[in-house]
Structures are given as structure tokens and as C-alpha cells.
Design a protein around this motif. Structure first.
Motif, PDB file in Angstrom:
ATOM      1  N   TYR A  46       0.812  -1.224   0.000  1.00 18.68           N
ATOM      2  CA  TYR A  46       0.000   0.000   0.000  1.00 18.68           C
ATOM      3  C   TYR A  46       0.842   1.270   0.000  1.00 18.68           C
ATOM      4  CZ  TYR A  46      -0.032  -0.652   5.188  1.00 18.68           C
ATOM      5  OH  TYR A  46       0.289  -0.870   6.497  1.00 18.68           O
ATOM      6  N   GLN A  83      -4.617  -5.922  12.927  1.00 18.01           N
ATOM      7  CA  GLN A  83      -3.981  -4.850  13.693  1.00 18.01           C
ATOM      8  C   GLN A  83      -4.973  -4.290  14.713  1.00 18.01           C
ATOM      9  OE1 GLN A  83      -1.768  -2.023  11.355  1.00 18.01           O
ATOM     10  NE2 GLN A  83      -0.642  -3.632  10.285  1.00 18.01           N
ATOM     11  N   GLU A 134      -3.317   5.154  14.083  1.00 18.61           N
ATOM     12  CA  GLU A 134      -3.176   3.702  14.163  1.00 18.61           C
ATOM     13  C   GLU A 134      -1.717   3.437  13.892  1.00 18.61           C
ATOM     14  OE1 GLU A 134      -2.776   1.116  11.354  1.00 18.61           O
ATOM     15  OE2 GLU A 134      -1.642   2.862  10.711  1.00 18.61           O
ATOM     16  N   TRP A 135      -1.225   2.273  14.323  1.00 20.45           N
ATOM     17  CA  TRP A 135       0.161   1.925  13.993  1.00 20.45           C
ATOM     18  C   TRP A 135       0.181   0.437  13.627  1.00 20.45           C
ATOM     19  CZ3 TRP A 135       4.311   2.948  11.756  1.00 20.45           C
ATOM     20  CH2 TRP A 135       5.571   2.485  12.128  1.00 20.45           C
ATOM     21  N   VAL A 136       0.421  -0.459  14.552  1.00 20.92           N
ATOM     22  CA  VAL A 136       0.455  -1.880  14.177  1.00 20.92           C
ATOM     23  C   VAL A 136      -0.429  -2.682  15.137  1.00 20.92           C
ATOM     24  CG1 VAL A 136       1.898  -3.858  13.602  1.00 20.92           C
ATOM     25  CG2 VAL A 136       2.846  -1.558  13.354  1.00 20.92           C
ATOM     26  N   HIS A 183      -9.467  -1.622   9.541  1.00 22.51           N
ATOM     27  CA  HIS A 183      -8.824  -1.110   8.321  1.00 22.51           C
ATOM     28  C   HIS A 183      -7.659  -1.984   7.861  1.00 22.51           C
ATOM     29  CE1 HIS A 183      -6.458   0.121  11.676  1.00 22.51           C
ATOM     30  NE2 HIS A 183      -5.515   0.610  10.898  1.00 22.51           N
ATOM     31  N   GLU A 184      -7.092  -2.805   8.794  1.00 21.40           N
ATOM     32  CA  GLU A 184      -5.959  -3.669   8.417  1.00 21.40           C
ATOM     33  C   GLU A 184      -6.139  -5.043   9.078  1.00 21.40           C
ATOM     34  OE1 GLU A 184      -2.016  -2.121   7.786  1.00 21.40           O
ATOM     35  OE2 GLU A 184      -2.608  -0.194   8.620  1.00 21.40           O
TER      36      GLU A 184
HETATM   37 CA    CA Z   1      -1.193  -0.008  10.450  1.00 12.58          CA
END
Ligand code: CA
Length: 386
Positions: free
Chosen positions: A111, A168, A226-228, A251-252
Motif C-alpha cells: 500500500y 492490527q 493507528e500503527w500496528v 482497516h488492516e
Molecule cells: Ca497499520
């Protein structure tokens, strides 16, 4: 007799080509392991860049592991010098560097190249899309990998799935999200298709590299990020920059990471080394996913014990609305790009089947093993037959 002939041919090969690895072969021959001396001795010294910070656990660790395992398995014939993001080229130039042959290999996530190849987003993360298991199934069992290679073909880049974060977390927010209204005006660091969905919900997606996230959130330049997952989010200190931590990462849901190889470099490899790269890529894919899965729960428990923050679930109506908006985003993107549409249709059809099988196998079993989670197997079977 045969043994000494093999040793002789190995010695001749060594003296004829004078390349790395021969000393090892002489040692192996003197140890009686003469079979290995017949391996073709062409050697490669490659460079690999990534989009990750140096020493970034699991991500860059996986890249280092990939290179090290290939060195061992090829007996030094394929040596890969690894550079983290920014050490040789800026993180987000990884794709260009591999495409142009400045380096032979790269690691990142598809992405990041959405500006160049919008359909590449399917190869990393799709909001409300498939989980890690589904993504692996699509790549290795369905058409995912073939489609991916077609998308990168014009850039002389060959992709491989290497690493999956699993589902995530939904991210860190400086206020509670109790309805979709709370997303209006929200400035959130969220990349890719998820960002487009937030935008439709009235929020403002912001793109920030990993290194800038903490300060931006802590100073109030953004309201959310957001991160991980818990392990990496905690490591970045996000629990000191916002009070509310939400799950799930709609979203992930199973972000696939990628290994990319320059096409000419790939073609120059001997067939046995190509096979090693392919198999080590698959093994590294598995290894990275197991690390995320293993490390996240402990980190989440530590965060849940932190009195200064609250770990919460998004309200079901917020998730339902985000899912509707995701559908709109995907349809709009498909109308803009023929490639996006083609990949989307394949992804959608595979996901639908994957959902049916997951329901009849994983969810059915999970419910059998956890009777407190109601599951109507008869209904699931009836739905599957339609
Ligand atoms: Ca992420």
C-alpha cells in the motif's frame, strides 16, 4: 575412486574460477562431504533495502533473518547486505530503487505504492477484507500472487508475500468513539484505503512516517493514530500520547508485507538459488506472522493493566457504518482504474468463498471448543449451500 574423481573436479573448478566458497568446499571434500562440491559456484553479492527503521523488531528482524538464512542455505553463494529504511535510500523509495536496479531486493508493504499502482493495496490490506490466513490462501492457493506479479511487471519488479501482521489494532484516540459522529473532524494518521474510509466518515486522514507519529499525537497535531498492534504500539510509546486504545483494526485485518526483487537480478540467479529464495521467502512469511501473534497478547495485557489508558472495542454501529463506507470506497476506486476493478473482483470472489470455509471450519470448531460463543451450524451449512 569415484570419491577422488569428485574431489579432483572440485579442485579444478576452484582453481579455474577462483571465487568465494571454494575454501569451504575443499574443507567439505577433506571431511568426506564430496557431494556438495559439485554445486555450481557462481556467487552473488546483493543489496536489500527496507521501509523499516533499523532494528525494528519482527519487521526488520525478519528481513535480517531472510538474508542470513539464504547465506547459510546457499553456502555463501548468495550474500545479501541489508539496509534499514533511510540507510541507503529513503524508506519510501524502496520500490523505485528495486525497479531501477539500484538494489536487487526490497521489503515493505504494497500500500505504500498506491500512488503508482492503486490496485497494489489489495496485496497489503483491505478494510474489512481477509485475515492473514485468507491472504495467504489467496496468494498461494488462489490468483493473488499471479495478479500481483502482473501489476508489478511494468516496473520490472517481482513480488513475494513475506510477513503478515495479523489483525492490527484500531488505534489510539484522544477522545472516546461512541458514534460515527465522533469521527467527524477527527485528524487521524491512517494510511491507504482505511484513510479514504475515514475521510468518507468526515474525518481527515493524515500520512506520517513511523518516526513522527508519537510527537504529532502527543502535541495534539493529530487526534488519533493507528500503527500496528500492541507490541509495536507500546514500543513506540503511544500509550503515553493518547488515552483510548481501540480494537479491532477494521482497516488492516491481515496486512501482508512484501519482498520485492528486481527482475533482471532474479533472472540472473541459478535455478537452485531461485528456489531457495522462494522457499526462504515463504518460511520468513510464516515466521513473521507467528512473532506478531505471539508477542501481541502479552503487550496488550500490560497496556490493559495501565491505569492511565482504557482499552475499548469500537461500538458495533460504528463498525457497521465503516463497513458500508468501505464498500463505497472500493466501488469508487474500481470505477477509476481497470486494474483495481480486475483485482477487486478476484479478491471479492475469493473472499466470499474463504468466508464460507472459515465459517464451516474455523468458526465452527472455535464455537465447539468455546460453548459460550453461540454458533448455528445448521444455518451456516444452509447458507453455504446457496
Ligand atoms: Ca497499520
Amino acid at each position: 575412486m569415484q570419491k577422488s574423481l569428485k574431489w579432483l573436479s572440485s579442485s579444478l573448478l576452484c582453481s579455474a574460477v577462483l571465487i568465494g566458497g571454494c575454501n569451504e568446499d575443499k574443507k567439505a571434500a577433506s571431511d568426506g562431504q564430496v557431494g556438495q562440491a559439485a554445486v555450481p559456484q557462481k556467487t552473488y553479492e546483493w543489496k536489500m533495502v527496507s521501509t523499516w527503521p533499523p532494528n525494528f523488531p519482527v519487521f526488520q528482524e525478519g528481513v535480517d533473518r531472510f538474508a542470513k538464512n539464504l547465506d547459510i542455505m546457499s553456502q555463501g553463494r548468495l550474500k545479501i547486505k541489508v539496509y534499514a529504511g533511510g540507510e541507503l535510500v529513503p524508506s519510501l523509495q524502496t520500490f523505485d530503487a528495486v525497479s531501477q536496479g539500484t538494489v536487487e531486493l526490497g521489503h515493505g508493504a504494497a500500500y505504500y505504492w498506491a500512488g503508482k499502482v492503486p490496485a497494489a493495496q489489495f496485496m497489503s490490506a483491505v478494510p474489512f477484507g481477509m485475515n492473514a490466513q485468507g491472504m495467504n490462501d489467496w496468494f498461494y492457493g488462489g490468483d493473488g500472487l499471479t495478479l500481483w506479479r502482473e501489476l508489478y511487471e511494468p516496473f520490472n519488479v517481482i513480488p513475494f508475500p513475506v510477513g503478515n501482521t495479523g489483525v492490527q489494532m484500531g488505534g489510539w484516540f484522544n477522545k472516546k468513539i461512541e458514534s460515527v459522529e465522533d469521527l467527524k473532524g477527527l485528524k487521524m494518521r491512517i494510511p491507504g484505503l482505511g484513510g479514504k474510509v475515514l475521510s468518507k466518515a468526515g474525518g481527515t486522514p493524515v500520512l506520517l512516517a513511523g518516526g513522527e507519529i508519537y510527537t504529532s499525537l502527543e502535541r495534539g497535531n493529530i487526534d488519533a493514530t493507528e500503527w500496528v498492534g500492541p507490541y509495536h504500539d507500546k514500543r513506540l510509546g503511544l500509550n503515553r500520547a493518547a488515552k483510548y486504545y481501540y480494537t479491532p483494526g477494521w482497516h488492516e485485518p491481515g496486512t501482508m508485507l512484501e519482498l520485492i526483487i528486481n527482475k533482471a537480478a532474479w533472472k540472473s540467479l541459478t535455478p537452485d538459488l531461485q528456489k531457495m529464495v522462494e522457499e526462504v521467502a515463504m518460511a520468513t512469511n510464516l515466521w513473521m506472522h507467528t512473532q506478531f501473534d505471539t508477542l501481541n497478547l502479552n503487550a496488550l495485557r500490560e497496556l490493559m493493566a495501565d491505569k492511565n489508558i482504557e482499552v475499548l472495542g469500537f461500538p458495533p454501529e460504528v463498525l457497521a457504518q465503516l463497513k458500508l463506507l468501505t464498500q463505497e470506497v472500493l466501488d469508487e476506486e474500481a470505477a477509476k482504474s481497470a486494474d483495481f476493478k480486475r483485482v477487486y473482483e478476484n479478491f471479492k470472489a475469493f473472499s466470499a468463498n474463504h468466508d464460507v470455509w472459515q465459517t464451516l471450519s474455523e468458526i465452527s470448531y472455535y464455537s465447539a471448543n468455546h460453548p459460550s460463543m453461540p454458533f448455528d451450524i445448521q444455518k451456516a451449512l444452509k447458507d453455504a449451500a446457496q
